[in-house]
Scaffold this motif. Structure first.
Motif, PDB file in Angstrom:
ATOM      1  N   SER A 230       7.678  -8.739   6.283  1.00  0.00           N
ATOM      2  CA  SER A 230       7.199  -7.587   5.518  1.00  0.00           C
ATOM      3  C   SER A 230       5.702  -7.653   5.263  1.00  0.00           C
ATOM      4  O   SER A 230       5.164  -6.819   4.571  1.00  0.00           O
ATOM      5  CB  SER A 230       7.912  -7.559   4.174  1.00  0.00           C
ATOM      6  OG  SER A 230       7.657  -8.778   3.511  1.00  0.00           O
TER       7      SER A 230
ATOM      8  N   THR B 158       2.421  -9.629   1.438  1.00  0.00           N
ATOM      9  CA  THR B 158       2.454  -8.947   0.154  1.00  0.00           C
ATOM     10  C   THR B 158       3.862  -8.585  -0.275  1.00  0.00           C
ATOM     11  O   THR B 158       4.049  -8.093  -1.388  1.00  0.00           O
ATOM     12  CB  THR B 158       1.604  -7.686   0.220  1.00  0.00           C
ATOM     13  OG1 THR B 158       2.008  -6.945   1.372  1.00  0.00           O
ATOM     14  CG2 THR B 158       0.137  -8.015   0.349  1.00  0.00           C
TER      15      THR B 158
ATOM     16  N   TYR C 124       6.061  -6.230   0.236  1.00  0.00           N
ATOM     17  CA  TYR C 124       6.306  -4.904  -0.326  1.00  0.00           C
ATOM     18  C   TYR C 124       7.754  -4.448  -0.139  1.00  0.00           C
ATOM     19  O   TYR C 124       8.303  -4.561   0.947  1.00  0.00           O
ATOM     20  CB  TYR C 124       5.418  -3.864   0.380  1.00  0.00           C
ATOM     21  CG  TYR C 124       3.977  -3.815  -0.055  1.00  0.00           C
ATOM     22  CD1 TYR C 124       3.506  -4.566  -1.112  1.00  0.00           C
ATOM     23  CD2 TYR C 124       3.088  -2.993   0.614  1.00  0.00           C
ATOM     24  CE1 TYR C 124       2.180  -4.511  -1.489  1.00  0.00           C
ATOM     25  CE2 TYR C 124       1.762  -2.921   0.249  1.00  0.00           C
ATOM     26  CZ  TYR C 124       1.306  -3.691  -0.810  1.00  0.00           C
ATOM     27  OH  TYR C 124      -0.008  -3.619  -1.166  1.00  0.00           O
TER      28      TYR C 124
ATOM     29  N   PRO D 166       8.820   2.029  -5.656  1.00  0.00           N
ATOM     30  CA  PRO D 166       8.241   0.973  -4.800  1.00  0.00           C
ATOM     31  C   PRO D 166       6.756   0.735  -5.089  1.00  0.00           C
ATOM     32  O   PRO D 166       6.286  -0.392  -4.961  1.00  0.00           O
ATOM     33  CB  PRO D 166       8.432   1.505  -3.387  1.00  0.00           C
ATOM     34  CG  PRO D 166       9.439   2.590  -3.492  1.00  0.00           C
ATOM     35  CD  PRO D 166       9.362   3.130  -4.868  1.00  0.00           C
ATOM     36  N   THR D 167       6.018   1.771  -5.496  1.00  0.00           N
ATOM     37  CA  THR D 167       4.596   1.543  -5.771  1.00  0.00           C
ATOM     38  C   THR D 167       4.412   0.699  -7.026  1.00  0.00           C
ATOM     39  O   THR D 167       3.362   0.073  -7.201  1.00  0.00           O
ATOM     40  CB  THR D 167       3.822   2.854  -5.924  1.00  0.00           C
ATOM     41  OG1 THR D 167       4.403   3.605  -6.962  1.00  0.00           O
ATOM     42  CG2 THR D 167       3.830   3.642  -4.645  1.00  0.00           C
TER      43      THR D 167
ATOM     44  N   PHE E  94       5.862  -2.056  -7.577  1.00  0.00           N
ATOM     45  CA  PHE E  94       5.714  -3.429  -7.102  1.00  0.00           C
ATOM     46  C   PHE E  94       4.273  -3.692  -6.688  1.00  0.00           C
ATOM     47  O   PHE E  94       3.719  -4.754  -6.970  1.00  0.00           O
ATOM     48  CB  PHE E  94       6.640  -3.701  -5.905  1.00  0.00           C
ATOM     49  CG  PHE E  94       6.472  -5.104  -5.371  1.00  0.00           C
ATOM     50  CD1 PHE E  94       7.128  -6.161  -5.960  1.00  0.00           C
ATOM     51  CD2 PHE E  94       5.628  -5.369  -4.297  1.00  0.00           C
ATOM     52  CE1 PHE E  94       6.964  -7.456  -5.495  1.00  0.00           C
ATOM     53  CE2 PHE E  94       5.452  -6.662  -3.831  1.00  0.00           C
ATOM     54  CZ  PHE E  94       6.127  -7.702  -4.436  1.00  0.00           C
ATOM     55  N   MET E  95       3.667  -2.703  -6.021  1.00  0.00           N
ATOM     56  CA  MET E  95       2.289  -2.909  -5.573  1.00  0.00           C
ATOM     57  C   MET E  95       1.379  -3.131  -6.772  1.00  0.00           C
ATOM     58  O   MET E  95       0.499  -3.999  -6.752  1.00  0.00           O
ATOM     59  CB  MET E  95       1.820  -1.704  -4.767  1.00  0.00           C
ATOM     60  CG  MET E  95       2.716  -1.432  -3.574  1.00  0.00           C
ATOM     61  SD  MET E  95       2.390   0.150  -2.820  1.00  0.00           S
ATOM     62  CE  MET E  95       0.868  -0.196  -1.984  1.00  0.00           C
TER      63      MET E  95
ATOM     64  N   TRP F 201      -0.423  -6.735  -7.134  1.00  0.00           N
ATOM     65  CA  TRP F 201      -1.881  -6.872  -7.042  1.00  0.00           C
ATOM     66  C   TRP F 201      -2.519  -7.224  -8.373  1.00  0.00           C
ATOM     67  O   TRP F 201      -3.646  -7.712  -8.403  1.00  0.00           O
ATOM     68  CB  TRP F 201      -2.503  -5.614  -6.431  1.00  0.00           C
ATOM     69  CG  TRP F 201      -2.266  -5.584  -4.951  1.00  0.00           C
ATOM     70  CD1 TRP F 201      -1.498  -4.685  -4.278  1.00  0.00           C
ATOM     71  CD2 TRP F 201      -2.747  -6.511  -3.970  1.00  0.00           C
ATOM     72  NE1 TRP F 201      -1.472  -5.003  -2.945  1.00  0.00           N
ATOM     73  CE2 TRP F 201      -2.232  -6.106  -2.723  1.00  0.00           C
ATOM     74  CE3 TRP F 201      -3.558  -7.644  -4.021  1.00  0.00           C
ATOM     75  CZ2 TRP F 201      -2.499  -6.790  -1.535  1.00  0.00           C
ATOM     76  CZ3 TRP F 201      -3.824  -8.324  -2.844  1.00  0.00           C
ATOM     77  CH2 TRP F 201      -3.302  -7.895  -1.625  1.00  0.00           C
TER      78      TRP F 201
ATOM     79  N   MET G  35      -4.869  -0.511  -3.154  1.00  0.00           N
ATOM     80  CA  MET G  35      -3.872   0.550  -2.976  1.00  0.00           C
ATOM     81  C   MET G  35      -4.476   1.932  -3.188  1.00  0.00           C
ATOM     82  O   MET G  35      -3.859   2.792  -3.813  1.00  0.00           O
ATOM     83  CB  MET G  35      -2.678   0.301  -3.906  1.00  0.00           C
ATOM     84  CG  MET G  35      -3.059  -0.268  -5.250  1.00  0.00           C
ATOM     85  SD  MET G  35      -1.672  -0.932  -6.160  1.00  0.00           S
ATOM     86  CE  MET G  35      -0.692   0.532  -6.378  1.00  0.00           C
TER      87      MET G  35
END
Lengths: 176, 535
Positions: B149, B152, B154, B250-251, B253-254, B258, B313
């Motif tokens: 993946s 990172t 994701y 899901p964003t 998690f980003m 980060w 991002m």
């Protein structure tokens, strides 16, 4: 070598640092609700879309659309919820009609559209209409039906009033 | 010993030999049970080197596949596993443990402490790395192959892959625990065990950068642990933190990843700043220019690192206000970083410079890290980043800061302290050869990747359009030169450990921290059991 006092002091500092560690672990999980709350509170949940408005709307003029309804030999109560609607050419609007079957039996009928002036028919662009299909109503049933349409921005500038009329005809049961 | 304070006193160590009866036990149990900071530092460094070769082999396989367009050597899924595990191995297995190894060796000696504050925990911090590394690399051999993946991790991709993901998540947990234990140890050592007179603002800059790095680690490693725990529960326990099918995002998690990930970048570069800040003054034969401003700049970088995560991002659809905030905050970091660069240059200004291998690597670091810093500024510009996001330009940028930044500093540090640790001089000729092969190989490998990225070549894909062929071939040639020249490094280190010219106690005449001025070469097994007094 380290004195007991020194070792105690080291353990104290380790305790403090472990508190930070555990707190940050909690903070990681707390970020999930926090992001939602903060972004909602500040109203920054969405990318601002610049210049994505509908460029097909001609805001420089208005068209009044009068909404009419009638029946051809059917004892139905059929009417538009508004008498007329004022819109810009290119703008998508929704209007609603209501129909009631006053007959003591189920009836299937089909609506036919008419415009005045008749040349306006080609500029009325419908996305959703009850006239696209047969409507079957049980005895005494009432139904509200939307029409989603726009008047094309290609419509002539002198066409500032359009009469939009629907007429229901009964669909007789055929042999098929 | 306790009265030996003068910078040129190299005889004060005589008492140290009195403790030699308490030497290390022989064989494997010495390393298994050791609580000695020097042994543990050595193990960290060897572990790091082994992982470096492993991650490097993966990189060479990636570059070999990319030598030509089309698919030649590996399946696309395996290629994705290679890029993923290469990243994880290099970040968590090579760079971070190498710096912890330096910290173990140097922090106690540079502040005049006998050992780390928690020697037993120190042993644990190291030995936890072994199962973590086995899980990470062993995941290649389970059904479905290793995590593919990207490093990172994701979602949603990571939620869908097989058991290798669970092994990776567990490995990250263990590595995080190891880092946190190491950091607590380092902070406690620095704050509680400094020799009399060693005030905070007299500490060598390497110690300062590690103090700040250790605080960053205990602040963000738990956040990463939380993020991967949420991935694990999303996979197996029915939660929906990131699973859109269950109302997750899901964003999200980003954002969480980060928030860890950007301080992590500085965790990997601040100790490198520290090493370079020791080496450049030694070979310029001048004290470090702007010591206090270096300390403040390091702290500023650490604090700012918590408010710039969004620049990773820019393309996920953040509001314009968010993008602008992260853009300006990121550019702000260039200010303290610039302070450091100019301080190093000012240290060299009108110095009596010589260019032994450590200095070559340090100057190489300075030049190439600055290139990486500038490409970082380019990527900080939101509209530019939207074009360059996930292209080879990004790959070039972070290899300039992590390979020619962090890794060059590590190599500089190894050459710098190897005579102190082993008591032998390394071969200067071979060292210089290693430097030039690395310098040329690295730039040939990574500079063309800027061009590829600007031309639009995306990263993490085993195939590419025909027009990218030439620069990819040049890049692959450079990567193989760089990769294989590290075997020369291995040879130099081993032959220096085995023998060589006797290194003087103060190997470099400009080096003035305690390990040079107060301790013999090689350093005895136990040092500073009676703390020196620093004036």
């Amino acid at each position: 070598m380290m004195t007991p006092a020194q070792e105690l002091e080291n353990k104290r500092l380790m305790g403090k640092l472990l508190v930070i560690t555990v707190a940050m672990l909690g903070f990681g999980f707390a970020m999930v609700p926090m992001y939602k709350q903060i972004c909602d509170a500040l109203g920054i949940t969405q990318t601002r879309v610049v210049g994505a408005g509908n460029t097909q709307v001609d805001a420089s003029r208005d068209v009044t659309v009068e909404l009419l309804a009638s029946n051809a030999g059917l004892p139905w109560r059929f009417e538009a919820l508004e008498r007329s609607v004022k819109l810009h050419p290119g703008e998508l609007v929704t209007v609603r009609y209501r129909v009631q079957n006053n007959l003591g039996r189920p009836v299937t009928a089909h609506a036919v559209m008419n415009t005045a002036p008749s040349v306006a028919a080609r500029y009325v662009e419908k996305q959703e209409c009850f006239c696209f299909s047969n409507q079957t109503l049980a005895a005494g049933e009432t139904r509200e039906m939307p029409v989603v349409f726009r008047v094309s921005s290609n419509a002539p500038r002198d066409m500032d009033v359009i009469s939009l009329s629907y007429t229901f005809f009964e669909v007789k049961a055929s042999g098929a | 010993m306790s009265t030996a304070t003068h910078a040129h006193d190299t005889h004060g160590h005589d008492h140290a030999h009195a403790h030699d009866h308490h030497g290390p036990p022989a064989g494997f149990s010495r390393w298994m049970y050791t609580t000695n900071h020097k042994d543990i530092g050595t193990m960290y460094l060897w572990f790091s080197f082994a992982m470096f070769l492993m991650g490097g082999s993966m990189a060479l396989l990636i570059r070999a596949e990319l030598f030509q367009p089309g698919l030649q050597l590996v399946e696309p899924q395996f290629f994705n596993s290679l890029t993923t595990v290469h990243g994880l191995v290099m970040v968590f297995g090579a760079i971070m443990p190498a710096f912890v190894g330096f910290a173990n060796w140097l922090v106690p000696m540079q502040i005049g402490a006998a050992d780390m504050a928690f020697p037993r925990m120190n042993n644990w911090s190291f030995w936890l790395l072994i199962p973590a590394a086995l899980l990470l690399v062993g995941s290649f051999f389970v059904p479905g192959g290793a995590a593919a993946s990207g490093w990172t991790l994701y979602p949603p991709l990571i939620i869908q892959q097989g058991m290798s993901i669970d092994m990776t998540i567990l490995a990250v947990h263990i590595l995080g625990a190891s880092s946190i234990m190491g950091s607590i140890n380092i902070i406690t050592t620095i704050l509680n065990l400094r020799a009399p007179g060693m005030t905070l603002m007299k500490m060598p800059l390497f110690v300062w950068t590690w103090l700040i790095t250790a605080y960053l680690l205990i602040a963000v490693m738990p956040v990463l642990a939380g993020a991967v725990t949420m991935l694990l529960t999303d996979r197996h326990f029915g939660t929906s933190f990131f699973n859109a099918a269950g109302g997750g995002d899901p964003t999200m998690f980003m954002h969480i990843f980060w928030f860890f990930g950007h301080p992590e970048v500085y965790i990997m570069i601040l100790p490198a700043f520290g090493i370079v800040s020791q080496i450049i003054p030694a070979f310029a034969r001048k004290p470090l220019f702007g010591y206090a401003s270096m300390v403040y700049a390091t702290s500023s970088i650490a604090i700012l690192s918590f408010i710039v995560w969004g620049h990773h991002m820019f393309t996920v659809g953040m509001p314009a206000a968010g993008n602008l905030f992260f853009m300006y905050a990121t550019m702000l970091i260039a200010v303290p970083t610039g302070v450091k660069i100019f301080n190093w240059i000012a240290t060299m200004w009108k110095g009596s410079m010589t260019f032994e291998t450590p200095m070559l690597f340090a100057v190489g670091f300075l030049c190439l890290f600055t290139i990486g810093g500038f490409s970082g500024l380019v990527l900080a510009i939101t509209p530019v980043d939207i074009t360059l996001h996930n292209t080879y330009y990004v790959v070039a940028h972070f290899h300039y800061v992590l390979v020619s930044g962090a890794l060059f500093a590590i190599m500089a540090g190894i050459y710098f302290w190897l005579p102190k640790w082993t008591g032998h001089m390394y071969s200067e000729g071979l060292g210089k050869l290693h430097f030039w092969l690395s310098m040329i190989g690295f730039n040939v490998a990574f500079f063309p990747q800027h061009f590829l990225g600007l031309a639009g070549m995306p990263r993490r894909i085993p195939d590419y359009a025909l027009q990218f062929t030439e620069w990819n071939q040049i890049s692959t040639v450079g990567a193989f030169i760089f990769g294989f020249s590290q075997l020369l490094f291995l040879y130099i280190v081993i032959s220096t450990i085995r023998g060589g010219a006797k290194a003087p106690d103060r190997t470099w005449e400009g080096a003035d921290s305690l390990e040079w001025t107060h301790l013999p070469s090689p350093v005895p097994y136990h040092t500073f059991e009676t703390a020196p007094v620093v004036k």
